[in-house]
Scaffold this active site. Sequence first.
Site, mmCIF file in Angstrom:
data_model
loop_
_atom_site.group_PDB
_atom_site.id
_atom_site.type_symbol
_atom_site.label_atom_id
_atom_site.label_comp_id
_atom_site.label_asym_id
_atom_site.label_seq_id
_atom_site.Cartn_x
_atom_site.Cartn_y
_atom_site.Cartn_z
ATOM 1 N N CYS A 20 0.852 -1.189 0.000
ATOM 2 C CA CYS A 20 0.000 0.000 0.000
ATOM 3 C C CYS A 20 0.883 1.233 0.000
ATOM 4 O O CYS A 20 0.601 2.235 -0.655
ATOM 5 C CB CYS A 20 -0.893 0.030 1.230
ATOM 6 S SG CYS A 20 -1.848 -1.453 1.483
ATOM 7 N N CYS B 136 2.288 3.334 -3.226
ATOM 8 C CA CYS B 136 1.540 4.430 -3.842
ATOM 9 C C CYS B 136 1.126 5.483 -2.813
ATOM 10 O O CYS B 136 1.109 6.674 -3.103
ATOM 11 C CB CYS B 136 0.272 3.915 -4.514
ATOM 12 S SG CYS B 136 0.575 2.736 -5.818
ATOM 13 N N HIS B 137 0.738 5.035 -1.631
ATOM 14 C CA HIS B 137 0.118 5.952 -0.677
ATOM 15 C C HIS B 137 1.104 6.547 0.308
ATOM 16 O O HIS B 137 0.702 7.146 1.301
ATOM 17 C CB HIS B 137 -1.004 5.232 0.088
ATOM 18 C CG HIS B 137 -2.096 4.745 -0.809
ATOM 19 N ND1 HIS B 137 -2.894 5.589 -1.540
ATOM 20 C CD2 HIS B 137 -2.527 3.489 -1.103
ATOM 21 C CE1 HIS B 137 -3.761 4.881 -2.241
ATOM 22 N NE2 HIS B 137 -3.557 3.593 -2.002
ATOM 23 N N CYS C 103 -8.209 -2.615 -4.395
ATOM 24 C CA CYS C 103 -6.854 -2.143 -4.640
ATOM 25 C C CYS C 103 -5.880 -3.327 -4.635
ATOM 26 O O CYS C 103 -5.002 -3.414 -5.485
ATOM 27 C CB CYS C 103 -6.484 -1.139 -3.564
ATOM 28 S SG CYS C 103 -5.425 0.186 -4.128
ATOM 29 N N CYS D 137 -35.014 -0.573 11.081
ATOM 30 C CA CYS D 137 -33.927 0.042 11.849
ATOM 31 C C CYS D 137 -34.456 1.307 12.512
ATOM 32 O O CYS D 137 -34.185 1.603 13.669
ATOM 33 C CB CYS D 137 -32.774 0.424 10.933
ATOM 34 S SG CYS D 137 -32.231 -0.873 9.830
ATOM 35 N N CYS E 62 -36.729 1.674 15.900
ATOM 36 C CA CYS E 62 -36.004 1.691 17.180
ATOM 37 C C CYS E 62 -35.093 2.910 17.293
ATOM 38 O O CYS E 62 -35.119 3.613 18.285
ATOM 39 C CB CYS E 62 -35.152 0.433 17.330
ATOM 40 S SG CYS E 62 -36.081 -1.008 17.846
ATOM 41 N N CYS F 128 -27.972 -6.887 14.558
ATOM 42 C CA CYS F 128 -29.280 -6.259 14.733
ATOM 43 C C CYS F 128 -30.338 -7.023 13.939
ATOM 44 O O CYS F 128 -31.424 -7.299 14.440
ATOM 45 C CB CYS F 128 -29.230 -4.809 14.269
ATOM 46 S SG CYS F 128 -29.571 -3.620 15.562
#
Lengths: 127, 280, 111
Positions: free
Chosen positions: B93, B96-97, B131, B194, B197, B241
């Site tokens: 990673c 490039c970053h 990526c 959702c 509640c 949930c």
Amino acid sequence: MSVKERNRPAVAATVFGTLAVLSMSLVPQVAQAADAARGRKVMTTKSLGNCAACHKFPNVESPGDIGPDLIESMESFGPEDRAAVRQWIWDAREFMPHTIMPPFGANKILTPQQVDDVVEYLYSLKR
Amino acid sequence: MTVAMAAVLAVVVGSLISCAETRASEKKVSLTPGPEVEELEQSMSYEEYQKRYKEVFGTATEEMAEDGNPAELALDDGLDLVNAVAGSKGLSCASCHGKDGVKLKGIAATYPKYDPAIKGIATVALQINRCREGNMGAEPFKYESYDQLVITMYVKSLSNGVPIHVSIDGPARPFYDKGKVYYFKRQGQFNFSCAVCHVKYAGYMARTNLISNNKHHGDHWPAYRLKWGKTGSMQRRFRGCLKNMRAERPAFQSEIFRDLELYLTSIANGEPVQVPGLRM
Amino acid sequence: MPKGVGKIRIRLPKHIAKGEVIPVKALITHPMETGLRKNKKTGKIIPAFYINDVRVYYGGELVTHADWSIAVSANPFMTCYVKADKAAPLKVVWKDIKGSVYEKTVQIQPE
């Protein structure tokens, strides 16, 4: 009347009794009187009614406060309103379309027998 | 005993039947905002909710945060993964970053966002895997695995303190709408949504649980959750949930979950990113 | 959490001023079995296996000692505070009831 003949009804009764017991054990929702104690058990069991999650009723620890106090709610129902009380549990959307209350009967969360038991317990709160 | 078992069986069968019913009816719902989005009013303002929270939990949360967050210790593992070379192209990673991924600072505050390449919403977790597959020629991480969680956590933590500003306009709009419809859609055996509640009854008690307000739901994932005893993603929480609602559970990083993540994160717009979170 | 038993992470603040009281955060992977749980499939009790003794040394000197018991969670996480008045190694030692010893040393380097 011979001894054999006299015994016949007794035998029949025994057979019938065994059948009745068998059928009760296999299909519990058929032919049982509603029972308040069983209803309370349903209401306090998490996987069944779990009423205490939202409602306050006697002898439950830390009930939720989403729904109304059940003793107060039952004040507005007379003995003739049994069907209405049952409908609230069965599918409350009939009275309040946007309610959070699960349709216990319509969505088969509880069996009809269990709903009847709960109604019985709710009426026992009135005494 | 037999009666009890039969009753249990009846309940199980009953729930199976109604699950099937739910599934059938779900297909009929068209995912456009419209009459399906219930008009629900927020039960109480966020200030009132905070007051209520204080009454219930006191200073327990602050004390917990003072002791530190176990997930913080995993951030170093995430850092190692960012710098580690992986895949057929010999890249990491960091290639490039920037070293330690420094160029990613503040980026996660704009995620989830619309990505024209997949014609949908990309979350940080999905983007990392794309990526890896596309640019590095490496194996994608399995969702909710330790490596996947810590690298997502590390990349997001680079944006800590940056106000969230996800875009919900332009190409992202239809996906935002889908997420919103899902949030307000009644589903499962309990017929919950959702929103019923976390909007209408936020701040009320469900037994001993305080139902949380959704304002901060989007800003702290992946988080260490005491109930899990480990770190997990927002989508794992969604699935938890949905299980309680006895509803159908979509897969990790499925389209609807990414849309839902966009909707929930957009509610937290303006709040600073705080990753990893620590929740009960 | 990383898998396995006895994997250790210790985290110190990035910059330490001399004489500052700093938090030392340490995490060890350990099942911390209480000996009260049963295997759900076989019904047999899972034998107790938990860390019962934790010591923190700073420059060879014992600074904290804790007796843990079954109430501590799996993968226990602890924080303790140390006054960073010297450049010295900080060692954390965990011992469990099976006699295993896990330890890790990090260097405290006040600026």
